[in-house]
Motif scaffolding. Structure first.
Motif, short mmCIF file in Angstrom:
data_model
loop_
_atom_site.label_atom_id
_atom_site.label_comp_id
_atom_site.label_asym_id
_atom_site.label_seq_id
_atom_site.Cartn_x
_atom_site.Cartn_y
_atom_site.Cartn_z
N PRO A 30 36.96 -6.43 19.30
CA PRO A 30 36.52 -5.55 20.38
C PRO A 30 35.66 -4.40 19.83
N GLY A 31 34.59 -4.10 20.54
CA GLY A 31 33.69 -3.03 20.11
C GLY A 31 32.58 -3.47 19.20
N THR A 32 32.57 -4.74 18.84
CA THR A 32 31.53 -5.24 17.93
C THR A 32 30.50 -6.10 18.65
N GLU A 33 30.46 -6.01 19.99
CA GLU A 33 29.46 -6.79 20.72
C GLU A 33 28.06 -6.35 20.30
N PHE A 34 27.12 -7.21 20.58
CA PHE A 34 25.78 -7.03 20.04
C PHE A 34 24.74 -7.23 21.13
N GLN A 35 23.76 -6.31 21.20
CA GLN A 35 22.68 -6.44 22.17
C GLN A 35 21.65 -7.44 21.65
N LEU A 36 21.29 -8.37 22.49
CA LEU A 36 20.32 -9.39 22.13
C LEU A 36 18.94 -8.80 21.87
N SER A 37 18.72 -7.58 22.33
CA SER A 37 17.37 -6.99 22.21
C SER A 37 16.95 -6.69 20.78
N ALA A 38 17.88 -6.54 19.84
CA ALA A 38 17.49 -6.16 18.47
C ALA A 38 16.58 -7.19 17.80
N PRO A 39 16.97 -8.47 17.70
CA PRO A 39 16.04 -9.41 17.06
C PRO A 39 14.78 -9.65 17.89
N ILE A 40 14.90 -9.56 19.21
CA ILE A 40 13.72 -9.72 20.07
C ILE A 40 12.77 -8.54 19.84
N ALA A 41 13.32 -7.34 19.70
CA ALA A 41 12.49 -6.17 19.44
C ALA A 41 11.75 -6.29 18.12
N VAL A 42 12.44 -6.77 17.10
CA VAL A 42 11.79 -6.97 15.80
C VAL A 42 10.65 -7.99 15.95
N ALA A 43 10.91 -9.07 16.67
CA ALA A 43 9.88 -10.10 16.88
C ALA A 43 8.67 -9.53 17.63
N ILE A 44 8.91 -8.66 18.60
CA ILE A 44 7.81 -8.02 19.33
C ILE A 44 7.00 -7.13 18.40
N ALA A 45 7.69 -6.35 17.57
CA ALA A 45 6.98 -5.49 16.62
C ALA A 45 6.14 -6.30 15.65
N VAL A 46 6.68 -7.43 15.20
CA VAL A 46 5.95 -8.30 14.28
C VAL A 46 4.73 -8.90 14.97
N SER A 47 4.92 -9.38 16.19
CA SER A 47 3.87 -10.11 16.89
C SER A 47 2.77 -9.22 17.46
N PHE A 48 3.12 -8.02 17.91
CA PHE A 48 2.15 -7.20 18.62
C PHE A 48 1.87 -5.84 17.97
N GLY A 49 2.56 -5.52 16.90
CA GLY A 49 2.28 -4.29 16.18
C GLY A 49 3.13 -3.11 16.61
N PHE A 50 3.15 -2.11 15.74
CA PHE A 50 4.00 -0.93 15.92
C PHE A 50 3.64 -0.14 17.17
N LYS A 51 2.37 0.11 17.38
CA LYS A 51 1.95 0.95 18.51
C LYS A 51 2.38 0.34 19.84
N ARG A 52 2.10 -0.92 20.05
CA ARG A 52 2.48 -1.57 21.30
C ARG A 52 4.00 -1.64 21.44
N TYR A 53 4.68 -1.89 20.33
CA TYR A 53 6.14 -1.98 20.34
C TYR A 53 6.77 -0.64 20.73
N ILE A 54 6.30 0.44 20.13
CA ILE A 54 6.85 1.76 20.45
C ILE A 54 6.56 2.14 21.89
N LEU A 55 5.33 1.90 22.34
CA LEU A 55 5.00 2.21 23.74
C LEU A 55 5.87 1.39 24.70
N ALA A 56 6.00 0.10 24.42
CA ALA A 56 6.84 -0.76 25.26
C ALA A 56 8.30 -0.29 25.21
#
Length: 166
Positions: A30-56
């Motif tokens: 309990p308490g160790t659940e994980f948001q799916l957004s972390a690896p997706i966020a990394v993939a977005i930063a890789v694919s579209f760059g830091f500026k677009r990732y931070i703005l998004a």
């Protein structure tokens, strides 16, 4: 790139980040659940760059704050994660090792900030996040490659990671 396409892309990425943050993967304790957004966020930063990732990410935080699904503390922690993970990818370029460690390091720093804000033991916060950090480390590379492949079939295919390719 024309402004309409840029705004559309950033908005779409923001929605993906906001929605994926609402999905939680249960952890072994309990308490160790994980948001799916972390690896997706990394993939977005890789694919579209830091500026677009931070703005998004900023738009995604505004959306979740407005909807009431996140608090100011959630937004601060998410932005710390984004700056650290996105910064690692920006400064060290999207290579296997930087993609693999960006999410876990972002989570560690975010949990340190959370521990300081809540005056809670930082070690406990980090240990509780280990399953999610491991999941992010394992999946970020393949999700990044998948998102780059998907992007190649869209009108945004000519965009690369700030002039670089992985």
């Amino acid at each position: 790139m024309n402004k309409t396409r840029e705004i559309t892309l950033i908005s779409l990425l923001a929605v993906i980040i906001a929605i994926s943050g609402s999905f939680k993967i249960p952890g072994p304790l309990p308490g160790t659940e994980f948001q799916l957004s972390a690896p997706i966020a990394v993939a977005i930063a890789v694919s579209f760059g830091f500026k677009r990732y931070i703005l998004a990410g900023m738009i995604a935080s505004a959306i979740t704050l407005t909807l009431g699904t996140h608090t100011i503390i959630n937004v601060v922690i998410a932005m710390v994660f984004r700056v650290v993970a996105g910064g690692i990818l920006h400064f060290f370029k999207p290579r296997f090792i930087s993609i693999t460690i960006a999410g876990p390091l972002g989570s560690i720093v975010a949990r340190m900030v959370l521990g300081l804000l809540l005056k809670s033991p930082i070690g406990v916060m980090i240990i509780a996040g280990l399953p999610g950090m491991l999941y992010t480390a394992i999946t970020a590379w393949s999700l990044s490659k998948l998102l780059i492949k998907i992007k190649s079939y869209t009108p945004f295919r000519e965009m690369s990671y700030e002039g670089k390719s992985i």
